[in-house]
Design a protein around this motif. Sequence first.
Motif, PDB file in Angstrom:
ATOM      1  N   LEU A  36       0.839  -1.314   0.107  1.00 37.34           N
ATOM      2  CA  LEU A  36      -0.003  -0.144  -0.016  1.00 37.34           C
ATOM      3  C   LEU A  36       0.834   1.508  -0.001  1.00 37.34           C
ATOM      4  N   ARG A  37       0.538   2.225  -0.830  1.00 35.95           N
ATOM      5  CA  ARG A  37       1.260   3.305  -0.834  1.00 35.95           C
ATOM      6  C   ARG A  37       0.338   4.634  -0.825  1.00 35.95           C
ATOM      7  N   PHE A  38       0.926   5.841   0.015  1.00 34.04           N
ATOM      8  CA  PHE A  38       0.328   6.943  -0.004  1.00 34.04           C
ATOM      9  C   PHE A  38       1.314   7.987  -0.579  1.00 34.04           C
ATOM     10  N   TYR A  39       1.018   8.987  -1.150  1.00 32.07           N
ATOM     11  CA  TYR A  39       1.794  10.157  -1.913  1.00 32.07           C
ATOM     12  C   TYR A  39       1.245  11.227  -1.494  1.00 32.07           C
ATOM     13  N   MET A  40       2.112  12.192  -0.921  1.00 36.24           N
ATOM     14  CA  MET A  40       1.608  13.532  -0.615  1.00 36.24           C
ATOM     15  C   MET A  40       2.974  14.241  -0.382  1.00 36.24           C
ATOM     16  N   GLU A  41       2.676  15.731  -0.293  1.00 34.76           N
ATOM     17  CA  GLU A  41       3.915  16.690  -0.031  1.00 34.76           C
ATOM     18  C   GLU A  41       3.793  16.986   1.546  1.00 34.76           C
ATOM     19  N   VAL A  42       5.174  17.205   1.755  1.00 32.47           N
ATOM     20  CA  VAL A  42       5.381  17.644   3.435  1.00 32.47           C
ATOM     21  C   VAL A  42       6.074  19.021   3.580  1.00 32.47           C
ATOM     22  N   GLU A  43       5.834  19.890   4.265  1.00 31.17           N
ATOM     23  CA  GLU A  43       6.764  21.003   4.414  1.00 31.17           C
ATOM     24  C   GLU A  43       7.624  21.028   5.347  1.00 31.17           C
ATOM     25  N   ASP A  44       7.271  20.439   6.437  1.00 31.17           N
ATOM     26  CA  ASP A  44       8.207  20.409   7.622  1.00 31.17           C
ATOM     27  C   ASP A  44       8.555  18.858   8.044  1.00 31.17           C
ATOM     28  N   GLU A  45       9.566  18.622   7.433  1.00 28.48           N
ATOM     29  CA  GLU A  45       9.781  16.901   7.176  1.00 28.48           C
ATOM     30  C   GLU A  45       9.969  16.406   8.493  1.00 28.48           C
ATOM     31  N   SER A  46      10.670  16.759   9.547  1.00 27.07           N
ATOM     32  CA  SER A  46      10.877  16.390  10.801  1.00 27.07           C
ATOM     33  C   SER A  46       9.662  16.093  11.643  1.00 27.07           C
ATOM     34  N   ASP A  47       8.823  17.177  11.649  1.00 25.08           N
ATOM     35  CA  ASP A  47       7.475  16.996  12.373  1.00 25.08           C
ATOM     36  C   ASP A  47       6.648  16.270  11.719  1.00 25.08           C
ATOM     37  N   GLN A  48       6.258  16.540  10.336  1.00 27.94           N
ATOM     38  CA  GLN A  48       5.206  15.814   9.562  1.00 27.94           C
ATOM     39  C   GLN A  48       5.473  14.427   9.379  1.00 27.94           C
ATOM     40  N   CYS A  49       6.759  13.927   9.382  1.00 30.79           N
ATOM     41  CA  CYS A  49       7.010  12.646   8.937  1.00 30.79           C
ATOM     42  C   CYS A  49       6.814  11.701  10.322  1.00 30.79           C
ATOM     43  N   GLU A  50       7.017  12.415  11.390  1.00 29.29           N
ATOM     44  CA  GLU A  50       6.898  11.509  12.419  1.00 29.29           C
ATOM     45  C   GLU A  50       5.204  11.607  12.869  1.00 29.29           C
ATOM     46  N   ASP A  51       4.598  12.549  12.520  1.00 30.64           N
ATOM     47  CA  ASP A  51       2.982  12.737  12.571  1.00 30.64           C
ATOM     48  C   ASP A  51       2.541  11.491  11.834  1.00 30.64           C
ATOM     49  N   ILE A  52       3.015  11.341  10.483  1.00 27.75           N
ATOM     50  CA  ILE A  52       2.557  10.221   9.709  1.00 27.75           C
ATOM     51  C   ILE A  52       2.837   8.936  10.133  1.00 27.75           C
ATOM     52  N   GLN A  53       4.184   8.776  10.727  1.00 25.26           N
ATOM     53  CA  GLN A  53       4.359   7.451  11.372  1.00 25.26           C
ATOM     54  C   GLN A  53       3.505   7.080  12.314  1.00 25.26           C
ATOM     55  N   ASN A  54       3.219   8.036  13.111  1.00 23.50           N
ATOM     56  CA  ASN A  54       2.383   7.807  14.357  1.00 23.50           C
ATOM     57  C   ASN A  54       0.767   7.609  13.947  1.00 23.50           C
ATOM     58  N   THR A  55       0.426   8.312  12.928  1.00 20.65           N
ATOM     59  CA  THR A  55      -0.915   8.248  12.368  1.00 20.65           C
ATOM     60  C   THR A  55      -1.242   6.667  11.838  1.00 20.65           C
ATOM     61  N   LEU A  56      -0.412   6.351  11.129  1.00 25.89           N
ATOM     62  CA  LEU A  56      -0.301   5.180  10.441  1.00 25.89           C
ATOM     63  C   LEU A  56      -0.029   4.027  11.561  1.00 25.89           C
ATOM     64  N   PHE A  57       0.664   3.995  12.316  1.00 26.93           N
ATOM     65  CA  PHE A  57       0.979   3.135  13.303  1.00 26.93           C
ATOM     66  C   PHE A  57      -0.419   2.989  14.225  1.00 26.93           C
ATOM     67  N   ALA A  58      -1.115   4.018  14.362  1.00 24.99           N
ATOM     68  CA  ALA A  58      -2.275   3.930  15.216  1.00 24.99           C
ATOM     69  C   ALA A  58      -3.521   3.169  14.451  1.00 24.99           C
ATOM     70  N   ILE A  59      -3.475   3.338  12.989  1.00 28.23           N
ATOM     71  CA  ILE A  59      -4.382   2.617  12.303  1.00 28.23           C
ATOM     72  C   ILE A  59      -4.156   1.260  11.890  1.00 28.23           C
ATOM     73  N   TRP A  60      -2.776   1.036  11.582  1.00 24.32           N
ATOM     74  CA  TRP A  60      -2.379  -0.339  11.005  1.00 24.32           C
ATOM     75  C   TRP A  60      -1.843  -1.161  12.088  1.00 24.32           C
ATOM     76  N   GLY A  61      -1.332  -0.432  13.224  1.00 25.13           N
ATOM     77  CA  GLY A  61      -0.972  -1.347  14.374  1.00 25.13           C
ATOM     78  C   GLY A  61       0.706  -1.720  14.019  1.00 25.13           C
TER      79      GLY A  61
END
Length: 171
Positions: free
Chosen positions: A89-114
């Motif tokens: 599964l892939r998701f494509y998006m743009e990020v502006e603040d890599e360090s914060d947004q990438c961590e938020d993305i990681q946490n969000t997907l971890f909460a959904i997918w385990g």
Amino acid sequence: MFHPTVFENVKYAFENQIYDLDNLDGVIEVTDRADLLDLALMSREFRVSFRLKDSEKVTAQVVLFSSIKDLGDEILEVPGASPGCMLLLRFYMEVEDESDQCEDIQNTLFAIWGPDLQPVQTLSFIYEQEQETCNNTIELKFKRQINEDQMEDIPELLKHMIQSAEELETL
């Protein structure tokens, strides 16, 4: 008479569910589709991309892959083999603040997918072009093959993909 392979059956199941979400339910919009045969490797790949209806920020993609070994094991009915295909599964998006947004993305997907599906994020940009954003390709790769036994799980999987896209839209 043609006997569809595991890859074909799983592909059609995904295709039907995704197009129902587009045409009947109006929840998503299919943006791209590819059904590829690699003659050098004798492998198959199916990709279908979609976005949430009226959304431009996140694109989701389902990728199925089957190797010649999988196909050969199935056609030759190799004893002990369990033919299937790989799911990514892939998701494509743009990020502006890599360090914060990438961590938020990681946490969000971890909460959904385990914890079983660890997101892999790949950032890219065009060299010497001033941009304030990076392209982020987020991949969730299933560790085991899937086959017809998992087809009843497809609606729930797509529900999780839609939820992921909705939450990624807000980041």
